[in-house]
Design a protein around this motif. Sequence first.
Motif, PDB file in Angstrom:
ATOM      1  N   VAL A 171      17.614  -8.309 -17.793  1.00 47.68           N
ATOM      2  CA  VAL A 171      18.584  -7.522 -17.035  1.00 47.68           C
ATOM      3  C   VAL A 171      18.041  -7.258 -15.638  1.00 47.68           C
ATOM      4  O   VAL A 171      16.840  -7.020 -15.463  1.00 47.68           O
ATOM      5  CB  VAL A 171      18.868  -6.180 -17.751  1.00 47.68           C
ATOM      6  N   ALA A 172      18.917  -7.291 -14.647  1.00 47.80           N
ATOM      7  CA  ALA A 172      18.539  -6.879 -13.293  1.00 47.80           C
ATOM      8  C   ALA A 172      19.357  -5.658 -12.909  1.00 47.80           C
ATOM      9  O   ALA A 172      20.565  -5.597 -13.172  1.00 47.80           O
ATOM     10  CB  ALA A 172      18.788  -8.003 -12.292  1.00 47.80           C
ATOM     11  N   VAL A 173      18.700  -4.692 -12.297  1.00 47.59           N
ATOM     12  CA  VAL A 173      19.371  -3.482 -11.815  1.00 47.59           C
ATOM     13  C   VAL A 173      19.321  -3.491 -10.295  1.00 47.59           C
ATOM     14  O   VAL A 173      18.236  -3.436  -9.698  1.00 47.59           O
ATOM     15  CB  VAL A 173      18.714  -2.207 -12.367  1.00 47.59           C
ATOM     16  N   VAL A 174      20.498  -3.564  -9.679  1.00 50.31           N
ATOM     17  CA  VAL A 174      20.608  -3.586  -8.221  1.00 50.31           C
ATOM     18  C   VAL A 174      20.871  -2.163  -7.756  1.00 50.31           C
ATOM     19  O   VAL A 174      21.940  -1.602  -7.996  1.00 50.31           O
ATOM     20  CB  VAL A 174      21.740  -4.526  -7.768  1.00 50.31           C
ATOM     21  N   GLY A 175      19.870  -1.559  -7.108  1.00 49.45           N
ATOM     22  CA  GLY A 175      19.993  -0.173  -6.655  1.00 49.45           C
ATOM     23  C   GLY A 175      18.958   0.701  -7.311  1.00 49.45           C
ATOM     24  O   GLY A 175      18.795   0.666  -8.540  1.00 49.45           O
ATOM     25  N   ASP A 176      18.237   1.490  -6.500  1.00 49.50           N
ATOM     26  CA  ASP A 176      17.175   2.336  -7.042  1.00 49.50           C
ATOM     27  C   ASP A 176      17.441   3.819  -6.822  1.00 49.50           C
ATOM     28  O   ASP A 176      16.523   4.634  -6.825  1.00 49.50           O
ATOM     29  CB  ASP A 176      15.825   1.955  -6.436  1.00 49.50           C
ATOM     30  N   GLY A 177      18.709   4.187  -6.637  1.00 52.22           N
ATOM     31  CA  GLY A 177      19.063   5.597  -6.621  1.00 52.22           C
ATOM     32  C   GLY A 177      19.031   6.152  -8.032  1.00 52.22           C
ATOM     33  O   GLY A 177      18.613   5.477  -8.989  1.00 52.22           O
ATOM     34  N   ALA A 178      19.488   7.382  -8.200  1.00 51.26           N
ATOM     35  CA  ALA A 178      19.439   8.027  -9.514  1.00 51.26           C
ATOM     36  C   ALA A 178      20.222   7.243 -10.557  1.00 51.26           C
ATOM     37  O   ALA A 178      19.792   7.114 -11.704  1.00 51.26           O
ATOM     38  CB  ALA A 178      19.963   9.458  -9.413  1.00 51.26           C
ATOM     39  N   VAL A 179      21.379   6.691 -10.173  1.00 54.76           N
ATOM     40  CA  VAL A 179      22.175   5.921 -11.125  1.00 54.76           C
ATOM     41  C   VAL A 179      21.448   4.639 -11.507  1.00 54.76           C
ATOM     42  O   VAL A 179      21.382   4.273 -12.685  1.00 54.76           O
ATOM     43  CB  VAL A 179      23.571   5.615 -10.554  1.00 54.76           C
ATOM     44  N   GLY A 180      20.899   3.932 -10.526  1.00 56.60           N
ATOM     45  CA  GLY A 180      20.166   2.713 -10.828  1.00 56.60           C
ATOM     46  C   GLY A 180      18.977   2.968 -11.727  1.00 56.60           C
ATOM     47  O   GLY A 180      18.710   2.210 -12.676  1.00 56.60           O
ATOM     48  N   LEU A 181      18.246   4.040 -11.470  1.00 60.10           N
ATOM     49  CA  LEU A 181      17.097   4.381 -12.309  1.00 60.10           C
ATOM     50  C   LEU A 181      17.541   4.710 -13.733  1.00 60.10           C
ATOM     51  O   LEU A 181      16.889   4.310 -14.706  1.00 60.10           O
ATOM     52  CB  LEU A 181      16.329   5.550 -11.696  1.00 60.10           C
ATOM     53  N   CYS A 182      18.666   5.411 -13.845  1.00 61.92           N
ATOM     54  CA  CYS A 182      19.195   5.710 -15.182  1.00 61.92           C
ATOM     55  C   CYS A 182      19.719   4.451 -15.862  1.00 61.92           C
ATOM     56  O   CYS A 182      19.682   4.350 -17.099  1.00 61.92           O
ATOM     57  CB  CYS A 182      20.291   6.771 -15.092  1.00 61.92           C
ATOM     58  N   ALA A 183      20.185   3.495 -15.080  1.00 58.37           N
ATOM     59  CA  ALA A 183      20.619   2.223 -15.663  1.00 58.37           C
ATOM     60  C   ALA A 183      19.442   1.488 -16.280  1.00 58.37           C
ATOM     61  O   ALA A 183      19.602   0.768 -17.283  1.00 58.37           O
ATOM     62  CB  ALA A 183      21.289   1.362 -14.591  1.00 58.37           C
ATOM     63  N   ILE A 184      18.249   1.653 -15.713  1.00 57.82           N
ATOM     64  CA  ILE A 184      17.047   1.076 -16.318  1.00 57.82           C
ATOM     65  C   ILE A 184      16.795   1.718 -17.678  1.00 57.82           C
ATOM     66  O   ILE A 184      16.516   1.030 -18.668  1.00 57.82           O
ATOM     67  CB  ILE A 184      15.836   1.262 -15.386  1.00 57.82           C
ATOM     68  N   ILE A 185      16.893   3.045 -17.740  1.00 60.33           N
ATOM     69  CA  ILE A 185      16.747   3.746 -19.021  1.00 60.33           C
ATOM     70  C   ILE A 185      17.745   3.191 -20.023  1.00 60.33           C
ATOM     71  O   ILE A 185      17.403   2.907 -21.189  1.00 60.33           O
ATOM     72  CB  ILE A 185      16.972   5.258 -18.849  1.00 60.33           C
ATOM     73  N   ALA A 186      18.989   3.033 -19.581  1.00 57.81           N
ATOM     74  CA  ALA A 186      20.050   2.576 -20.477  1.00 57.81           C
ATOM     75  C   ALA A 186      19.788   1.158 -20.977  1.00 57.81           C
ATOM     76  O   ALA A 186      19.972   0.861 -22.157  1.00 57.81           O
ATOM     77  CB  ALA A 186      21.396   2.655 -19.761  1.00 57.81           C
ATOM     78  N   ALA A 187      19.365   0.281 -20.061  1.00 54.03           N
ATOM     79  CA  ALA A 187      19.097  -1.096 -20.456  1.00 54.03           C
ATOM     80  C   ALA A 187      17.955  -1.154 -21.474  1.00 54.03           C
ATOM     81  O   ALA A 187      18.027  -1.886 -22.472  1.00 54.03           O
ATOM     82  CB  ALA A 187      18.770  -1.930 -19.222  1.00 54.03           C
ATOM     83  N   LYS A 188      16.909  -0.377 -21.227  1.00 56.42           N
ATOM     84  CA  LYS A 188      15.789  -0.315 -22.162  1.00 56.42           C
ATOM     85  C   LYS A 188      16.253   0.224 -23.510  1.00 56.42           C
ATOM     86  O   LYS A 188      15.894  -0.306 -24.576  1.00 56.42           O
ATOM     87  CB  LYS A 188      14.691   0.580 -21.576  1.00 56.42           C
ATOM     88  N   ARG A 189      17.061   1.264 -23.490  1.00 57.65           N
ATOM     89  CA  ARG A 189      17.566   1.885 -24.711  1.00 57.65           C
ATOM     90  C   ARG A 189      18.407   0.907 -25.528  1.00 57.65           C
ATOM     91  O   ARG A 189      18.387   0.941 -26.763  1.00 57.65           O
ATOM     92  CB  ARG A 189      18.386   3.125 -24.338  1.00 57.65           C
ATOM     93  N   LEU A 190      19.132   0.023 -24.853  1.00 51.75           N
ATOM     94  CA  LEU A 190      19.985  -0.939 -25.537  1.00 51.75           C
ATOM     95  C   LEU A 190      19.221  -2.191 -25.960  1.00 51.75           C
ATOM     96  O   LEU A 190      19.817  -3.110 -26.522  1.00 51.75           O
ATOM     97  CB  LEU A 190      21.168  -1.316 -24.642  1.00 51.75           C
ATOM     98  N   GLY A 191      17.916  -2.236 -25.665  1.00 55.40           N
ATOM     99  CA  GLY A 191      17.096  -3.301 -26.205  1.00 55.40           C
ATOM    100  C   GLY A 191      16.710  -4.409 -25.254  1.00 55.40           C
ATOM    101  O   GLY A 191      16.149  -5.429 -25.693  1.00 55.40           O
ATOM    102  N   ALA A 192      16.986  -4.250 -23.963  1.00 52.65           N
ATOM    103  CA  ALA A 192      16.604  -5.298 -23.007  1.00 52.65           C
ATOM    104  C   ALA A 192      15.098  -5.546 -23.080  1.00 52.65           C
ATOM    105  O   ALA A 192      14.298  -4.614 -23.141  1.00 52.65           O
ATOM    106  CB  ALA A 192      17.007  -4.901 -21.600  1.00 52.65           C
ATOM    107  N   GLU A 193      14.722  -6.810 -23.057  1.00 51.14           N
ATOM    108  CA  GLU A 193      13.313  -7.181 -23.152  1.00 51.14           C
ATOM    109  C   GLU A 193      12.647  -7.241 -21.783  1.00 51.14           C
ATOM    110  O   GLU A 193      11.481  -6.902 -21.629  1.00 51.14           O
ATOM    111  CB  GLU A 193      13.188  -8.541 -23.845  1.00 51.14           C
ATOM    112  N   ARG A 194      13.409  -7.678 -20.783  1.00 46.53           N
ATOM    113  CA  ARG A 194      12.882  -7.783 -19.429  1.00 46.53           C
ATOM    114  C   ARG A 194      13.873  -7.115 -18.480  1.00 46.53           C
ATOM    115  O   ARG A 194      15.076  -7.394 -18.537  1.00 46.53           O
ATOM    116  CB  ARG A 194      12.683  -9.251 -19.049  1.00 46.53           C
ATOM    117  N   ILE A 195      13.375  -6.229 -17.634  1.00 49.25           N
ATOM    118  CA  ILE A 195      14.239  -5.495 -16.707  1.00 49.25           C
ATOM    119  C   ILE A 195      13.679  -5.642 -15.306  1.00 49.25           C
ATOM    120  O   ILE A 195      12.565  -5.204 -15.018  1.00 49.25           O
ATOM    121  CB  ILE A 195      14.345  -4.000 -17.086  1.00 49.25           C
TER     122      ILE A 195
END
Length: 345
Positions: A171-195
Amino acid sequence: MRATLYGGPGDITVGERPDPRIENPTDAVVRVTLGCVCGSDLWYYRGVNPHALGPIGHEFIGVVEQVGADVTTVWPGDLVVAPFTFCDGTCANCVAGWTGNCVNGGSFGNHGIDGGQGEFVRVPYADATLVTVPGGGHSDAIMKSLLALSDVMCTGHHAASSAGVKPGDTVAVVGDGAVGLCAIIAAKRLGAERILALSRNPIRQTLAREFGATDIIAERGDEATKLVLDLTGGTGVDAALECVGTGQSMATAFGIARVGSVVGAVGVPHDSVVPIQTVIFRNVGLRGGVAPARRYIPELLGDVLAERINPGLVFDYETSLDDIDDAYTAMLDRRATKALVRISA
């Protein structure tokens, strides 16, 4: 009561508003304990997006003070999380799960509705809108994470959910604001192996790694696209989460998405264009939009209370209601990722 008031671009002050009262039997009045400033508030502050004069702020948690005669699921004394939009829970959109698009709903802190950057808020449709937090004596860290559930954590989750993130994904997260950082949490929570986190800010890069990012991409534009494609063997990522809303961020998200994947876009759009040629000829889909936070909060609440996720770490700057203008300028000057406002005990 004292509340933050929007007087036009660059004009944020603390003034007085009438104490909220029960107007309809489905209302509740909530005493705000914690509020915060959202990145979308900065668009109003800059004068880029319109906002009605008066109350502002759509993220808050607090304690129920009063309830209307028809309210049956929240009671005075309850600690509650308010999603950034209120909803009736019964319209066709709500029944389908799209509570952020309620036919009879709206957002807090706009068009005369009390805002979360004030001492009290009248909450319409309290049963359908508010989520009660079980237990008591929660730590300050958990309280901050509960506040994040009011918007940014749910919005980040919406990006990941919309893009169909699943176990084993890249998964790639475009944006490092609060929403983007939370999207990293979400991707990890959903099982992403590489972020892969696209970020140029060293402080946010560190937090991105703490949240689960495996790779940091500091480049932008074509350079970022080329690097992500190189890192993925030329195929692109299984899911691209667009958390900014600019033309460049949207172009990057579609440029790095593999054939057949979906871009989960939640950034407020500003001069962004969906590349229809990519959609058609590379079969890249687009989903996202306004997060149905009321649907997501119960799903995420248990993980917050168990400290399996800690989205409250995005709050790296704190002020009081008296210093609310500083909360805005700190984010505007990028001295803060997200500013928390302590309003009452």
